[in-house]
Design a protein around this motif. Structure first.
Motif, PDB file in Angstrom:
ATOM      1  N   LEU A  30      14.942 -10.243   0.221  1.00 57.64           N
ATOM      2  CA  LEU A  30      13.817  -9.261  -0.558  1.00 57.64           C
ATOM      3  C   LEU A  30      12.820  -9.425  -0.846  1.00 57.64           C
ATOM      4  N   PHE A  31      11.681  -9.951  -0.584  1.00 54.67           N
ATOM      5  CA  PHE A  31      10.166  -9.263  -0.881  1.00 54.67           C
ATOM      6  C   PHE A  31       9.813  -9.285   0.563  1.00 54.67           C
ATOM      7  N   GLN A  32       9.896 -10.113   1.683  1.00 50.62           N
ATOM      8  CA  GLN A  32       9.685  -9.163   2.717  1.00 50.62           C
ATOM      9  C   GLN A  32      10.665  -7.502   3.087  1.00 50.62           C
ATOM     10  N   ILE A  37       8.674  -1.902   3.726  1.00 50.77           N
ATOM     11  CA  ILE A  37       9.072  -0.631   2.825  1.00 50.77           C
ATOM     12  C   ILE A  37       7.801  -0.093   2.787  1.00 50.77           C
ATOM     13  N   SER A  38       6.592  -0.941   1.714  1.00 50.62           N
ATOM     14  CA  SER A  38       5.400  -0.194   0.648  1.00 50.62           C
ATOM     15  C   SER A  38       4.867  -0.308   2.115  1.00 50.62           C
ATOM     16  N   ASP A  39       4.912  -1.468   2.756  1.00 50.22           N
ATOM     17  CA  ASP A  39       3.630  -1.072   4.454  1.00 50.22           C
ATOM     18  C   ASP A  39       3.497   0.637   5.102  1.00 50.22           C
ATOM     19  N   LEU A  46      -0.643   8.458   5.876  1.00 49.76           N
ATOM     20  CA  LEU A  46      -2.255   8.385   6.434  1.00 49.76           C
ATOM     21  C   LEU A  46      -2.119   9.943   7.320  1.00 49.76           C
ATOM     22  N   VAL A  47      -0.729  10.174   7.746  1.00 53.41           N
ATOM     23  CA  VAL A  47      -0.548  11.264   8.416  1.00 53.41           C
ATOM     24  C   VAL A  47      -0.720  12.550   7.788  1.00 53.41           C
ATOM     25  N   PRO A  48      -1.858  13.179   7.590  1.00 56.16           N
ATOM     26  CA  PRO A  48      -2.673  14.554   7.096  1.00 56.16           C
ATOM     27  C   PRO A  48      -1.028  15.884   6.346  1.00 56.16           C
ATOM     28  N   LEU A  59       8.716   9.448  -0.480  1.00 56.65           N
ATOM     29  CA  LEU A  59       8.937   7.859  -1.624  1.00 56.65           C
ATOM     30  C   LEU A  59       9.308   7.718  -2.384  1.00 56.65           C
ATOM     31  N   PRO A  60       9.727   8.672  -3.301  1.00 52.72           N
ATOM     32  CA  PRO A  60      10.971   8.763  -4.127  1.00 52.72           C
ATOM     33  C   PRO A  60      12.754   8.322  -3.964  1.00 52.72           C
TER      34      PRO A  60
END
Length: 117
Positions: A30-32, A37-39, A46-48, A59-60
């Motif tokens: 679960l941690f991995q 997902i976060s990364d 980063l994609v404008p 994200l929500p």
């Protein structure tokens, strides 16, 4: 009869050491997964041209889908109403903990003395 293969380990058949090992393995998985997902969500920001959509919509949804799946799958099987109640209770408890812990840490870190000295 036909033997059915079950990929899940029955906790009733495990010793305490085996249960501790299973908790560690599942916790690590679960941690991995949460780190991936976060990364991935940070990379999407980063994609404008996608950043407004990602920040307000994607994200929500990524945050809510695991909670919804936990409640959904808790209702599968026998005695679904009681099981869903347990799933909703676990979801509410985790949400309350996630709100209370940062609040407590902020109060602890921001405390000041009430004395004039």
């Amino acid at each position: 009869g036909q033997s059915q293969l079950n990929p899940f380990v029955n906790p009733a058949d495990c010793t305490d050491a085996q249960l501790l090992f299973l908790v560690a393995v599942y916790g690590y998985a679960l941690f991995q997964a949460s780190n991936l997902i976060s990364d991935g969500s940070e990379l999407l920001l980063l994609v404008p041209q996608w950043a407004p959509i990602v920040g307000s919509l994607v994200l929500p949804i990524l945050g809510a889908v695991p909670d919804g799946m936990m409640v959904l799958f808790s209702g599968l099987g026998d005695n679904a109403q009681e099981q869903v109640t347990v799933g909703v209770g676990a979801l509410a408890g985790s949400t309350i903990m996630l709100l209370t812990l940062p609040w407590f840490l902020a109060m602890l870190a921001g405390r000041v003395s009430m004395n004039k000295n």
